[in-house]
Design a protein around this motif. Structure first.
Motif, PDB file in Angstrom:
ATOM      1  N   ALA A  93     -28.893 -20.835 -17.014  1.00 21.42           N
ATOM      2  CA  ALA A  93     -27.877 -20.003 -17.207  1.00 21.42           C
ATOM      3  C   ALA A  93     -26.393 -20.396 -16.690  1.00 21.42           C
ATOM      4  CB  ALA A  93     -28.076 -18.451 -16.796  1.00 21.42           C
ATOM      5  N   ILE A  94     -26.620 -20.605 -15.460  1.00 19.88           N
ATOM      6  CA  ILE A  94     -25.466 -21.066 -14.546  1.00 19.88           C
ATOM      7  C   ILE A  94     -24.910 -22.235 -15.286  1.00 19.88           C
ATOM      8  CG2 ILE A  94     -24.693 -22.201 -12.547  1.00 19.88           C
ATOM      9  CD1 ILE A  94     -26.517 -20.099 -11.113  1.00 19.88           C
ATOM     10  N   GLY A  95     -25.803 -23.414 -15.590  1.00 18.13           N
ATOM     11  CA  GLY A  95     -25.026 -24.626 -16.125  1.00 18.13           C
ATOM     12  C   GLY A  95     -24.591 -24.588 -17.554  1.00 18.13           C
ATOM     13  N   SER A  96     -25.227 -23.754 -18.287  1.00 11.72           N
ATOM     14  CA  SER A  96     -24.901 -23.613 -19.756  1.00 11.72           C
ATOM     15  C   SER A  96     -23.259 -22.664 -19.720  1.00 11.72           C
ATOM     16  CB  SER A  96     -25.674 -22.891 -20.531  1.00 11.72           C
ATOM     17  OG  SER A  96     -27.059 -23.489 -20.528  1.00 11.72           O
ATOM     18  N   ILE A  97     -23.414 -21.744 -18.756  1.00 12.49           N
ATOM     19  CA  ILE A  97     -22.055 -20.949 -18.837  1.00 12.49           C
ATOM     20  C   ILE A  97     -20.815 -21.715 -18.498  1.00 12.49           C
ATOM     21  CG2 ILE A  97     -20.874 -19.007 -17.804  1.00 12.49           C
ATOM     22  CD1 ILE A  97     -23.560 -17.455 -18.056  1.00 12.49           C
ATOM     23  N   PRO A 139     -17.731 -10.313 -15.682  1.00 13.48           N
ATOM     24  CA  PRO A 139     -19.267  -9.914 -16.189  1.00 13.48           C
ATOM     25  C   PRO A 139     -19.306 -10.062 -17.845  1.00 13.48           C
ATOM     26  CG  PRO A 139     -17.954  -8.175 -14.714  1.00 13.48           C
ATOM     27  CD  PRO A 139     -16.960  -9.233 -15.041  1.00 13.48           C
ATOM     28  N   ALA A 140     -18.173 -10.040 -18.363  1.00 10.82           N
ATOM     29  CA  ALA A 140     -18.060 -10.277 -19.925  1.00 10.82           C
ATOM     30  C   ALA A 140     -18.492 -11.677 -20.060  1.00 10.82           C
ATOM     31  CB  ALA A 140     -16.919  -9.937 -20.464  1.00 10.82           C
ATOM     32  N   ALA A 141     -17.869 -12.395 -19.421  1.00  7.68           N
ATOM     33  CA  ALA A 141     -18.289 -13.880 -19.563  1.00  7.68           C
ATOM     34  C   ALA A 141     -19.497 -14.216 -19.432  1.00  7.68           C
ATOM     35  CB  ALA A 141     -17.093 -14.818 -18.655  1.00  7.68           C
ATOM     36  N   VAL A 142     -20.135 -13.502 -18.342  1.00  9.35           N
ATOM     37  CA  VAL A 142     -21.645 -13.701 -18.193  1.00  9.35           C
ATOM     38  C   VAL A 142     -22.544 -13.355 -19.314  1.00  9.35           C
ATOM     39  CG1 VAL A 142     -23.724 -13.178 -16.853  1.00  9.35           C
ATOM     40  CG2 VAL A 142     -21.376 -13.704 -15.656  1.00  9.35           C
ATOM     41  N   ASN A 143     -22.190 -11.991 -19.866  1.00  9.91           N
ATOM     42  CA  ASN A 143     -22.928 -11.682 -20.871  1.00  9.91           C
ATOM     43  C   ASN A 143     -22.867 -12.642 -22.228  1.00  9.91           C
ATOM     44  OD1 ASN A 143     -24.075  -9.084 -20.304  1.00  9.91           O
ATOM     45  ND2 ASN A 143     -22.291  -7.930 -20.359  1.00  9.91           N
ATOM     46  N   GLU A 144     -21.451 -13.097 -22.536  1.00 10.70           N
ATOM     47  CA  GLU A 144     -21.383 -13.817 -23.734  1.00 10.70           C
ATOM     48  C   GLU A 144     -21.967 -15.057 -23.486  1.00 10.70           C
ATOM     49  OE1 GLU A 144     -19.201 -15.028 -27.433  1.00 10.70           O
ATOM     50  OE2 GLU A 144     -20.534 -13.409 -26.536  1.00 10.70           O
ATOM     51  N   GLY A 145     -22.036 -15.847 -22.427  1.00  6.44           N
ATOM     52  CA  GLY A 145     -22.835 -16.896 -22.053  1.00  6.44           C
ATOM     53  C   GLY A 145     -24.296 -16.862 -22.179  1.00  6.44           C
ATOM     54  N   ILE A 146     -24.965 -15.846 -21.619  1.00 11.97           N
ATOM     55  CA  ILE A 146     -26.209 -15.544 -21.997  1.00 11.97           C
ATOM     56  C   ILE A 146     -26.530 -15.199 -23.502  1.00 11.97           C
ATOM     57  CG2 ILE A 146     -28.184 -13.710 -21.493  1.00 11.97           C
ATOM     58  CD1 ILE A 146     -27.460 -15.309 -19.144  1.00 11.97           C
ATOM     59  N   ARG A 147     -25.656 -14.568 -24.264  1.00 15.59           N
ATOM     60  CA  ARG A 147     -25.849 -14.286 -25.550  1.00 15.59           C
ATOM     61  C   ARG A 147     -26.007 -15.862 -26.254  1.00 15.59           C
ATOM     62  NH1 ARG A 147     -23.435 -14.794 -30.223  1.00 15.59           N
ATOM     63  NH2 ARG A 147     -21.531 -15.668 -29.214  1.00 15.59           N
ATOM     64  N   ILE A 148     -24.930 -16.747 -26.106  1.00 14.33           N
ATOM     65  CA  ILE A 148     -24.677 -17.692 -26.911  1.00 14.33           C
ATOM     66  C   ILE A 148     -25.713 -18.718 -26.727  1.00 14.33           C
ATOM     67  CG2 ILE A 148     -23.007 -18.978 -25.811  1.00 14.33           C
ATOM     68  CD1 ILE A 148     -21.425 -19.351 -28.428  1.00 14.33           C
ATOM     69  N   GLU A 149     -25.996 -18.850 -25.183  1.00 14.19           N
ATOM     70  CA  GLU A 149     -27.109 -20.001 -24.896  1.00 14.19           C
ATOM     71  C   GLU A 149     -28.070 -19.272 -24.062  1.00 14.19           C
ATOM     72  OE1 GLU A 149     -27.493 -22.969 -25.834  1.00 14.19           O
ATOM     73  OE2 GLU A 149     -25.692 -23.858 -26.127  1.00 14.19           O
ATOM     74  N   SER A 150     -29.010 -18.429 -24.674  1.00 16.07           N
ATOM     75  CA  SER A 150     -30.028 -17.866 -24.301  1.00 16.07           C
ATOM     76  C   SER A 150     -31.071 -18.671 -23.280  1.00 16.07           C
ATOM     77  CB  SER A 150     -30.699 -17.033 -25.059  1.00 16.07           C
ATOM     78  OG  SER A 150     -29.945 -16.008 -26.083  1.00 16.07           O
ATOM     79  N   ALA A 155     -31.903 -14.195 -32.389  1.00 13.61           N
ATOM     80  CA  ALA A 155     -31.329 -12.736 -32.324  1.00 13.61           C
ATOM     81  C   ALA A 155     -29.880 -12.648 -32.044  1.00 13.61           C
ATOM     82  CB  ALA A 155     -32.402 -11.910 -31.682  1.00 13.61           C
ATOM     83  N   ASN A 156     -29.719 -13.524 -30.742  1.00 12.36           N
ATOM     84  CA  ASN A 156     -28.544 -13.525 -30.138  1.00 12.36           C
ATOM     85  C   ASN A 156     -27.551 -13.862 -30.846  1.00 12.36           C
ATOM     86  OD1 ASN A 156     -28.950 -11.736 -28.108  1.00 12.36           O
ATOM     87  ND2 ASN A 156     -29.609 -13.331 -26.639  1.00 12.36           N
ATOM     88  N   ARG A 157     -27.629 -15.048 -31.702  1.00 17.34           N
ATOM     89  CA  ARG A 157     -26.551 -15.585 -32.705  1.00 17.34           C
ATOM     90  C   ARG A 157     -26.633 -14.753 -34.268  1.00 17.34           C
ATOM     91  NH1 ARG A 157     -24.496 -21.136 -31.553  1.00 17.34           N
ATOM     92  NH2 ARG A 157     -24.945 -21.413 -29.236  1.00 17.34           N
ATOM     93  N   PRO A 168     -20.903  -8.785 -25.116  1.00 12.47           N
ATOM     94  CA  PRO A 168     -21.967  -8.317 -25.777  1.00 12.47           C
ATOM     95  C   PRO A 168     -22.924  -7.716 -24.795  1.00 12.47           C
ATOM     96  CG  PRO A 168     -22.211 -10.776 -25.603  1.00 12.47           C
ATOM     97  CD  PRO A 168     -20.912 -10.387 -24.823  1.00 12.47           C
ATOM     98  N   VAL A 169     -22.893  -6.457 -24.212  1.00 12.33           N
ATOM     99  CA  VAL A 169     -23.768  -5.845 -23.475  1.00 12.33           C
ATOM    100  C   VAL A 169     -25.112  -5.753 -24.020  1.00 12.33           C
ATOM    101  CG1 VAL A 169     -21.821  -4.884 -22.128  1.00 12.33           C
ATOM    102  CG2 VAL A 169     -22.832  -3.732 -24.038  1.00 12.33           C
ATOM    103  N   ASP A 170     -25.145  -5.471 -25.178  1.00 13.06           N
ATOM    104  CA  ASP A 170     -26.305  -5.423 -25.871  1.00 13.06           C
ATOM    105  C   ASP A 170     -27.254  -6.682 -26.270  1.00 13.06           C
ATOM    106  OD1 ASP A 170     -24.864  -6.559 -27.829  1.00 13.06           O
ATOM    107  OD2 ASP A 170     -25.231  -4.811 -29.417  1.00 13.06           O
ATOM    108  N   GLN A 171     -26.820  -7.914 -25.814  1.00 11.29           N
ATOM    109  CA  GLN A 171     -27.621  -9.134 -25.860  1.00 11.29           C
ATOM    110  C   GLN A 171     -28.922  -8.952 -25.400  1.00 11.29           C
ATOM    111  OE1 GLN A 171     -28.344 -11.305 -23.279  1.00 11.29           O
ATOM    112  NE2 GLN A 171     -27.176 -10.203 -21.841  1.00 11.29           N
TER     113      GLN A 171
END
Length: 394
Positions: free
Chosen positions: A243-247, A269-280, A313-315, A332-335
């Protein structure tokens, strides 16, 4: 509602675990979503779901979407995981989860946040002295290794083995291909070391020490000390490193998003959610269907193993507008990158703390962030991350 029969479920000749699929999954993910709510993958004799609404609902439904037979795609791994938090359902699942939540409560995380900030700053000092660095090897892995090692109290000589064992564990979760076979000896070595650990081996006051102390006092008698340690150590390293590397790589390759985050650090926090979403960090998992499981009108036979495509699902364009774009204001708080329902990753708050600490360190020191070369994927049967991601920072 008339339910579809198994023979009407579309069959897709794709291999989610091939090198090509793991390196570039997002094209075939769209094909999975478009095929229908449920599809069959005959190579592995499983059904699959990949649409956001179906994945999110399924993860909540532990009665008909069971974890007790393990999350993996091979029997030996699932057998080894019995009794762990990922391979149990209520009420047994609650015992393990309660132990973990107690040790990962918000107050305790706040206590270790200064340590996370300190480790992030120290590593970034070294990276910025060079002007260019590798996000994966110079920052993400050493940060998680040092920080989590100290929080969990893991003996320093086995920290690298814990990281490699975490990576291997996720490889072993897949089918018995070459990656899973290579992971076997690494996991066996780690399990052998872990089974020999006692409270005396852990740093006093650490989470690991506290867990083993509680076990020795009989507070948590239903679980072995090995199972308890694996619940913490198994997932603590690989996915957070990813997650850290991808974001950070996403922020380097999307300069407008990096500038937006610098201008509005409250978007972190939004950037973290979006990073987790797009590169789960966790792309695929599995459950076993129980009688009565229906996915968007399709009846799934009892006992069928179902592949759950979190990354797909996240995409899902049915849920997210322009899902392939990295937009931190989306928040995307619901990711479902951390799962959902009773099995929502209990370590998610710790992972968020780690990611946020590294990003805060970057925001405080770096004005310009850009790619410094081509990234290299680290192919893993179930997780997605970077083996190398060079960036330039100033």
């Amino acid at each position: 509602m008339e339910l579809a029969v198994t023979e009407q479920i579309p069959v897709l000749d794709v291999d989610p675990f091939s090198d090509e699929s793991l390196a570039e999954p997002y094209g075939y993910y769209r094909a999975l979503r478009d095929a229908g709510p449920v599809f069959r993958l005959p190579r592995y004799d499983v059904l699959g779901i990949a649409r956001f609404a179906d994945v999110r609902a399924g993860l909540k439904d532990w009665q008909r979407f069971a974890s007790t037979e393990g999350p993996g795609f091979n029997a030996p791994f699932n057998e080894k995981m019995k009794g762990t938090v990922v391979a149990s359902d209520p009420p047994d699942h609650g015992v393990a989860r309660t132990v973990m939540i107690k040790r990962l409560r918000l107050g305790r995380l706040r206590e270790v946040e200064p340590l996370a900030d300190q480790v992030a700053r120290e590593l970034l000092d070294d990276c910025l002295d060079r002007g260019s660095f590798d996000v994966a090897t110079d920052l993400a892995r050493p940060f998680v290794t040092r920080f989590v090692g100290r929080v969990l109290g893991v003996p320093v000589p086995i920290l690298d083995l814990c990281v490699d064992g975490s990576i291997a564990g996720f490889n072993r979760t897949g089918p018995l291909n070459q990656r899973a076979a290579a992971a076997g000896p690494v996991i066996d070595q780690l399990f052998g070391v872990m089974q020999g650990l006692s409270k005396a081996d852990m740093t006093p006051g650490s989470i690991g020490w506290d867990v083993l102390d509680a076990h020795e006092r009989g507070e948590i008698p239903k679980l072995s000390s090995f199972t308890l340690l694996w619940n913490f150590l198994g997932p603590a390293f690989d996915t957070t490193i990813n997650a850290i590397g991808s974001i950070i790589w996403l922020l380097a390759t999307y300069p407008r998003q990096w500038r937006a985050l610098r201008e509005r650090p409250g978007l972190l926090p939004a950037a973290v959610n979006e990073g987790i979403r797009i590169e789960s960090p966790l792309q695929i998992w599995s459950r076993v269907a129980r009688a009565g499981l229906v996915v968007d009108g399709v009846a799934v036979p009892d006992g069928t193993r179902v592949a759950v495509f979190l990354g797909a699902a996240n995409r899902d364009e049915r849920h997210y507008e322009r899902p392939d774009d990295f937009e931190i204001a989306r928040n995307p708080v619901d990711q479902v990158g951390f799962g959902n329902g009773p099995h929502l990753c209990v370590g998610a708050p710790l992972a968020r703390l780690e990611i946020s600490s590294v990003l805060r360190a970057l925001l405080g020191r770096v004005s310009a962030l850009e790619p410094g070369g081509e990234p290299v994927r680290r192919l893993n049967n179930t997780t997605r991350g970077l083996a190398s991601a060079p960036v330039r920072a100033s």
